[in-house]
Design a protein around this motif. Sequence first.
Motif, PDB file in Angstrom:
ATOM      1  N   ASP A  85      95.006  90.963   7.275  1.00 52.80           N
ATOM      2  CA  ASP A  85      95.646  89.753   7.797  1.00 52.80           C
ATOM      3  C   ASP A  85      94.977  89.174   9.037  1.00 52.80           C
ATOM      4  O   ASP A  85      95.175  88.003   9.357  1.00 52.80           O
ATOM      5  CB  ASP A  85      97.121  90.041   8.128  1.00 52.80           C
ATOM      6  N   HIS A  86      94.222  89.992   9.758  1.00 55.51           N
ATOM      7  CA  HIS A  86      93.667  89.527  11.023  1.00 55.51           C
ATOM      8  C   HIS A  86      92.148  89.705  11.127  1.00 55.51           C
ATOM      9  O   HIS A  86      91.418  88.742  11.369  1.00 55.51           O
ATOM     10  CB  HIS A  86      94.350  90.258  12.193  1.00 55.51           C
ATOM     11  N   LEU A 101      88.944  86.806  11.116  1.00 52.12           N
ATOM     12  CA  LEU A 101      88.171  86.637  12.344  1.00 52.12           C
ATOM     13  C   LEU A 101      86.682  86.839  12.090  1.00 52.12           C
ATOM     14  O   LEU A 101      85.848  86.067  12.580  1.00 52.12           O
ATOM     15  CB  LEU A 101      88.658  87.617  13.416  1.00 52.12           C
ATOM     16  N   VAL A 102      86.330  87.871  11.330  1.00 53.12           N
ATOM     17  CA  VAL A 102      84.913  88.105  11.019  1.00 53.12           C
ATOM     18  C   VAL A 102      84.335  86.913  10.272  1.00 53.12           C
ATOM     19  O   VAL A 102      83.212  86.470  10.549  1.00 53.12           O
ATOM     20  CB  VAL A 102      84.736  89.404  10.193  1.00 53.12           C
ATOM     21  N   ASN A 103      85.095  86.359   9.331  1.00 57.14           N
ATOM     22  CA  ASN A 103      84.596  85.201   8.582  1.00 57.14           C
ATOM     23  C   ASN A 103      84.438  83.972   9.472  1.00 57.14           C
ATOM     24  O   ASN A 103      83.573  83.123   9.226  1.00 57.14           O
ATOM     25  CB  ASN A 103      85.534  84.880   7.415  1.00 57.14           C
ATOM     26  N   ARG A 104      85.278  83.856  10.496  1.00 57.99           N
ATOM     27  CA  ARG A 104      85.122  82.753  11.444  1.00 57.99           C
ATOM     28  C   ARG A 104      83.843  82.903  12.248  1.00 57.99           C
ATOM     29  O   ARG A 104      83.123  81.938  12.499  1.00 57.99           O
ATOM     30  CB  ARG A 104      86.314  82.717  12.410  1.00 57.99           C
ATOM     31  N   LEU A 105      83.556  84.142  12.660  1.00 60.29           N
ATOM     32  CA  LEU A 105      82.385  84.382  13.496  1.00 60.29           C
ATOM     33  C   LEU A 105      81.098  84.434  12.687  1.00 60.29           C
ATOM     34  O   LEU A 105      80.048  83.947  13.132  1.00 60.29           O
ATOM     35  CB  LEU A 105      82.568  85.693  14.275  1.00 60.29           C
ATOM     36  N   TYR A 106      81.179  85.054  11.499  1.00 58.93           N
ATOM     37  CA  TYR A 106      80.004  85.204  10.631  1.00 58.93           C
ATOM     38  C   TYR A 106      80.420  84.864   9.199  1.00 58.93           C
ATOM     39  O   TYR A 106      80.870  85.751   8.469  1.00 58.93           O
ATOM     40  CB  TYR A 106      79.460  86.631  10.691  1.00 58.93           C
ATOM     41  N   TYR A 117      89.708  98.043  16.317  1.00 58.97           N
ATOM     42  CA  TYR A 117      89.779  98.032  17.781  1.00 58.97           C
ATOM     43  C   TYR A 117      88.907  96.915  18.355  1.00 58.97           C
ATOM     44  O   TYR A 117      89.333  96.178  19.262  1.00 58.97           O
ATOM     45  CB  TYR A 117      89.332  99.378  18.344  1.00 58.97           C
ATOM     46  N   ALA A 118      87.701  96.772  17.839  1.00 57.73           N
ATOM     47  CA  ALA A 118      86.781  95.762  18.363  1.00 57.73           C
ATOM     48  C   ALA A 118      87.295  94.352  18.097  1.00 57.73           C
ATOM     49  O   ALA A 118      87.294  93.493  19.003  1.00 57.73           O
ATOM     50  CB  ALA A 118      85.402  95.941  17.736  1.00 57.73           C
ATOM     51  N   LEU A 119      87.772  94.102  16.888  1.00 54.94           N
ATOM     52  CA  LEU A 119      88.228  92.757  16.532  1.00 54.94           C
ATOM     53  C   LEU A 119      89.530  92.393  17.237  1.00 54.94           C
ATOM     54  O   LEU A 119      89.742  91.231  17.599  1.00 54.94           O
ATOM     55  CB  LEU A 119      88.393  92.657  15.012  1.00 54.94           C
ATOM     56  N   ARG A 120      90.398  93.383  17.449  1.00 52.45           N
ATOM     57  CA  ARG A 120      91.628  93.105  18.203  1.00 52.45           C
ATOM     58  C   ARG A 120      91.285  92.704  19.636  1.00 52.45           C
ATOM     59  O   ARG A 120      91.894  91.781  20.199  1.00 52.45           O
ATOM     60  CB  ARG A 120      92.559  94.306  18.204  1.00 52.45           C
ATOM     61  N   GLN A 135      83.891  88.783   3.763  1.00 49.73           N
ATOM     62  CA  GLN A 135      84.057  89.051   2.329  1.00 49.73           C
ATOM     63  C   GLN A 135      83.240  90.256   1.900  1.00 49.73           C
ATOM     64  O   GLN A 135      83.718  91.115   1.151  1.00 49.73           O
ATOM     65  CB  GLN A 135      83.639  87.816   1.519  1.00 49.73           C
ATOM     66  N   LEU A 136      82.000  90.351   2.383  1.00 50.04           N
ATOM     67  CA  LEU A 136      81.140  91.478   2.016  1.00 50.04           C
ATOM     68  C   LEU A 136      81.702  92.800   2.535  1.00 50.04           C
ATOM     69  O   LEU A 136      81.716  93.803   1.817  1.00 50.04           O
ATOM     70  CB  LEU A 136      79.725  91.252   2.570  1.00 50.04           C
ATOM     71  N   ILE A 137      82.165  92.792   3.780  1.00 53.15           N
ATOM     72  CA  ILE A 137      82.741  94.021   4.357  1.00 53.15           C
ATOM     73  C   ILE A 137      84.021  94.395   3.620  1.00 53.15           C
ATOM     74  O   ILE A 137      84.260  95.571   3.319  1.00 53.15           O
ATOM     75  CB  ILE A 137      83.015  93.832   5.858  1.00 53.15           C
TER      76      ILE A 137
END
Length: 226
Positions: A92-93, A97-102, A216-219, A107-109
């Motif tokens: 959900d989070h 966020l990863v898709n926004r940044l990269y 932890y990193a993304l939060r 999707q791949l992860i």
Amino acid sequence: IDSFFEVEALMEKMRQLQECRDEEEASQEEMASRFEIEKRESMFVFSSDDEEVTPARDVSRHFEDTSYGYKDFSRHGMHVPTFRVQDYCWEDHGYSLVNRLYPDVGQLIDEKFHIAYNLTYNTMAMHKDVDTSMLRRAIWNYIHCMFGIRYDDYDYGEINQLLDRSFKVYIKTVVCTPEKVTKRMYDSFWRQFKHSEKVHVNLLLIEARMQAELLYALRAITRYMT
């Protein structure tokens, strides 16, 4: 013979846990208490005291900070608040966020996580047509528990029923100090299982650790951005 009965014992525990799930459900207080117990106990799972390990490989050349490595927070007198997946989770989070940044990387992860988590032959040693989802979830959640991550809807009492101490030692070594893994440790757990099944386990361990670290990193990034 002993290893044969250990497989058999694991199958029986899975059957019993499924029956208990159907008959009664633990309260939120009980599940929270079991999580804290499991998290605390995971800090005291060591291999050096009872395993003849080969000298650890020198991996310091791969890091600028040579002190980098896993540290048990409880052993250093630190209290780390529980990370509740219900408050911040990958699906959900973290994923968005990863898709926004990269773009597209999320999707791949995500696909990598799903492949590792769902990978199964539906076998356990010589047994076929086995639903291994309970065991796979116990392994995944145990690793996240080691990092202080809790799923409110999971009964952590199942972990001690399904994962014996030698397997926990192997899990912690692979996840926290992989340079210390030995063939003896690999051979000592689930001795009746095929090598391909053990490879599945190792993929599960590494991907669960990666997701824990990402959470932890993304939060932290999310909090910084807001």
